[in-house]
Design a protein around this motif. Structure first.
Motif, short mmCIF file in Angstrom:
data_model
loop_
_atom_site.label_atom_id
_atom_site.label_comp_id
_atom_site.label_asym_id
_atom_site.label_seq_id
_atom_site.Cartn_x
_atom_site.Cartn_y
_atom_site.Cartn_z
N TYR A 63 0.82 -1.22 0.00
CA TYR A 63 0.00 0.00 0.00
C TYR A 63 0.85 1.27 0.00
N LEU A 64 1.76 1.38 0.97
CA LEU A 64 2.50 2.63 1.11
C LEU A 64 3.49 2.81 -0.03
N PHE A 65 4.18 1.73 -0.41
CA PHE A 65 5.15 1.84 -1.50
C PHE A 65 4.45 2.23 -2.80
N ALA A 66 3.25 1.69 -3.04
CA ALA A 66 2.53 2.00 -4.27
C ALA A 66 2.09 3.46 -4.31
N HIS A 67 1.59 3.97 -3.18
CA HIS A 67 1.17 5.37 -3.15
C HIS A 67 2.35 6.32 -3.37
N PHE A 68 3.44 6.07 -2.67
CA PHE A 68 4.60 6.94 -2.85
C PHE A 68 5.24 6.73 -4.22
N GLY A 69 5.15 5.51 -4.74
CA GLY A 69 5.63 5.27 -6.09
C GLY A 69 4.85 6.07 -7.11
N ALA A 70 3.55 6.17 -6.91
CA ALA A 70 2.71 6.96 -7.82
C ALA A 70 3.06 8.44 -7.72
N ILE A 71 3.35 8.94 -6.52
CA ILE A 71 3.77 10.33 -6.35
C ILE A 71 5.09 10.55 -7.09
N LEU A 72 5.98 9.56 -7.02
CA LEU A 72 7.27 9.65 -7.70
C LEU A 72 7.09 9.72 -9.22
N ILE A 73 6.17 8.92 -9.75
CA ILE A 73 5.89 8.95 -11.19
C ILE A 73 5.32 10.30 -11.59
N GLU A 74 4.41 10.83 -10.79
CA GLU A 74 3.84 12.15 -11.09
C GLU A 74 4.94 13.22 -11.08
N ALA A 75 5.88 13.11 -10.14
CA ALA A 75 6.98 14.09 -10.08
C ALA A 75 7.86 13.98 -11.32
N ALA A 76 8.11 12.74 -11.77
CA ALA A 76 8.93 12.53 -12.96
C ALA A 76 8.24 13.12 -14.19
N LEU A 77 6.93 12.91 -14.30
CA LEU A 77 6.18 13.46 -15.44
C LEU A 77 6.22 14.98 -15.44
N THR A 78 6.12 15.58 -14.25
CA THR A 78 6.19 17.03 -14.14
C THR A 78 7.55 17.54 -14.59
N ARG A 79 8.62 16.85 -14.17
CA ARG A 79 9.97 17.26 -14.57
C ARG A 79 10.17 17.12 -16.08
N LEU A 80 9.44 16.19 -16.70
CA LEU A 80 9.55 15.98 -18.14
C LEU A 80 8.64 16.91 -18.93
N GLY A 81 7.91 17.77 -18.22
CA GLY A 81 7.10 18.76 -18.90
C GLY A 81 5.64 18.43 -19.05
N PHE A 82 5.17 17.44 -18.30
CA PHE A 82 3.76 17.05 -18.38
C PHE A 82 2.96 17.64 -17.21
N ALA A 83 3.26 18.86 -16.84
CA ALA A 83 2.59 19.51 -15.71
C ALA A 83 1.10 19.68 -15.95
N GLY A 84 0.70 19.63 -17.22
CA GLY A 84 -0.71 19.79 -17.53
C GLY A 84 -1.58 18.68 -17.00
N LEU A 85 -0.96 17.57 -16.58
CA LEU A 85 -1.71 16.46 -16.02
C LEU A 85 -2.13 16.71 -14.57
N ASP A 86 -1.60 17.78 -13.97
CA ASP A 86 -1.85 18.06 -12.56
C ASP A 86 -3.35 18.28 -12.31
N LEU A 87 -3.89 17.58 -11.31
CA LEU A 87 -5.28 17.77 -10.92
C LEU A 87 -5.41 18.75 -9.76
N GLY A 88 -4.26 19.27 -9.32
CA GLY A 88 -4.19 19.97 -8.05
C GLY A 88 -5.11 21.17 -7.91
N VAL A 89 -5.79 21.23 -6.78
CA VAL A 89 -6.56 22.41 -6.42
C VAL A 89 -5.84 23.21 -5.36
N TRP A 90 -4.73 22.63 -4.83
CA TRP A 90 -3.93 23.33 -3.84
C TRP A 90 -2.55 23.66 -4.39
N SER A 91 -2.41 23.68 -5.71
CA SER A 91 -1.11 23.89 -6.32
C SER A 91 -0.61 25.32 -6.06
#
Length: 318
Positions: A290-318
């Motif tokens: 459970y915990l590794f998968a959640h943090f792994g998903a956060i890591l993937i999202e961070a990698a996508l952001t660094r690669l320029g895919f920030a448009g995928l952000d769903l954030g309302v607290w960004s």
């Protein structure tokens, strides 16, 4: 300590490097390193790779220092619990004095060098984490209250906040939610384990919830904390650290986790004894993923952001 012979007695065999490394609780250190790395990489401020490496190294050393001090203090109860009896001190490989010296040295070294390498907010958080785990949890809560895992779980929840602070020099809603994710995960994770190893805690005199309030109450607590955990996990998807990949991961895992908690809640002791706690053990194994998968998903999202895919952000607290 209540058993001086454990700390001062002679060694049964000469200590090897592996015995000293085991003092640092490498399995726990793996989680510390991973969640701290995710916190660091999810932060909006990139660090130089060498500085980032040093930060994670010193956070890992601080986690290991906590483990060594925990084993020094808990050597007496480790000796009477089956799952801890082969740890270096009760096994007679390392003395308590050695563990204490190693723990103190690594504590100072990790805090000072993390502060120098990054900033003193991160260094201060690491120092507080070590203090909280060793003094608040190990020396006080663990043997005093059935809420030991609930309150003490904060110590294991700080690493992503430390990683975030190492990069940014501060604290943000994202790092707080990462803290909350680990904090709320800890009780159901350990209570599920306690359901099928209760005798260990009985023999050691540790006031785990299963010992003080019974398994029925523990099952109730697991369900409540799992529901709260699911809400926090889903909330993370709507921050700058989340995104669609994290959201899908959280939806799937929390559906399975809540179902597992309900299955445990519905069972009585006769059913659990009949199948050797099959549902409880299954829930515990899922909690490891459970915990590794959640943090792994956060890591993937961070990698996508660094690669320029920030448009995928769903954030309302960004």
């Amino acid at each position: 300590m209540t058993d001086a012979s454990i700390n001062e007695g002679g060694l049964e065999g000469e200590a090897q490097f592996g015995d000293y490394f085991a003092l640092l609780k490498p399995r726990v250190m793996t989680l510390v390193v991973f969640t701290a790395l995710v916190g660091l990489l999810a932060a909006p401020v990139p660090l130089h790779p060498f500085v980032a490496f040093c930060a994670i190294l010193f956070i890992a050393v601080g986690g290991g220092a906590s483990g060594a001090l925990n084993m020094w203090w808990d050597a007496d109860i480790d000796a009477v619990m089956k799952r801890t009896a082969r740890r270096p001190i009760p096994a007679g490989k390392v003395t308590g004095d050695e563990a204490l010296a190693i723990g103190l040295f690594l504590s100072v070294l990790s805090v000072v060098f993390l502060g120098l390498a990054t900033n003193w907010v991160a260094g201060g958080l690491l120092a507080f984490t070590i203090f909280f785990y060793v003094v608040i949890y190990t020396m006080w809560l663990k043997r005093w209250t059935p809420q030991n895992i609930v309150i003490g779980g904060a110590a294991g929840a700080f690493p992503p906040m430390i990683g975030w602070a190492a990069a940014t020099g501060g604290i943000a809603p994202e790092s707080v939610l990462m803290f909350c994710l680990t904090f709320m995960w800890t009780p159901p994770h350990f209570w599920a384990l306690a359901l099928f190893i209760r005798k260990d805690y009985d023999h050691a005199g540790v006031p785990m919830l299963t010992v003080t309030h019974g398994r029925r109450s523990t099952r109730n607590h697991i369900l409540v904390y799992t529901l709260l955990l699911a809400a926090l996990a889903l909330a993370m998807a709507f921050t700058s650290a989340g995104g669609p990949i994290y959201l899908v991961t959280a939806l799937v895992l929390n559906t399975l986790f809540v179902k597992g908690a309900i299955d445990i809640w519905r069972r009585d002791e006769a059913a659990s004894e009949a199948d050797n706690f099959k549902a409880e053990k299954s829930f515990f194994k899922l909690s490891l993923l459970y915990l590794f998968a959640h943090f792994g998903a956060i890591l993937i999202e961070a990698a996508l952001t660094r690669l320029g895919f920030a448009g995928l952000d769903l954030g309302v607290w960004s």
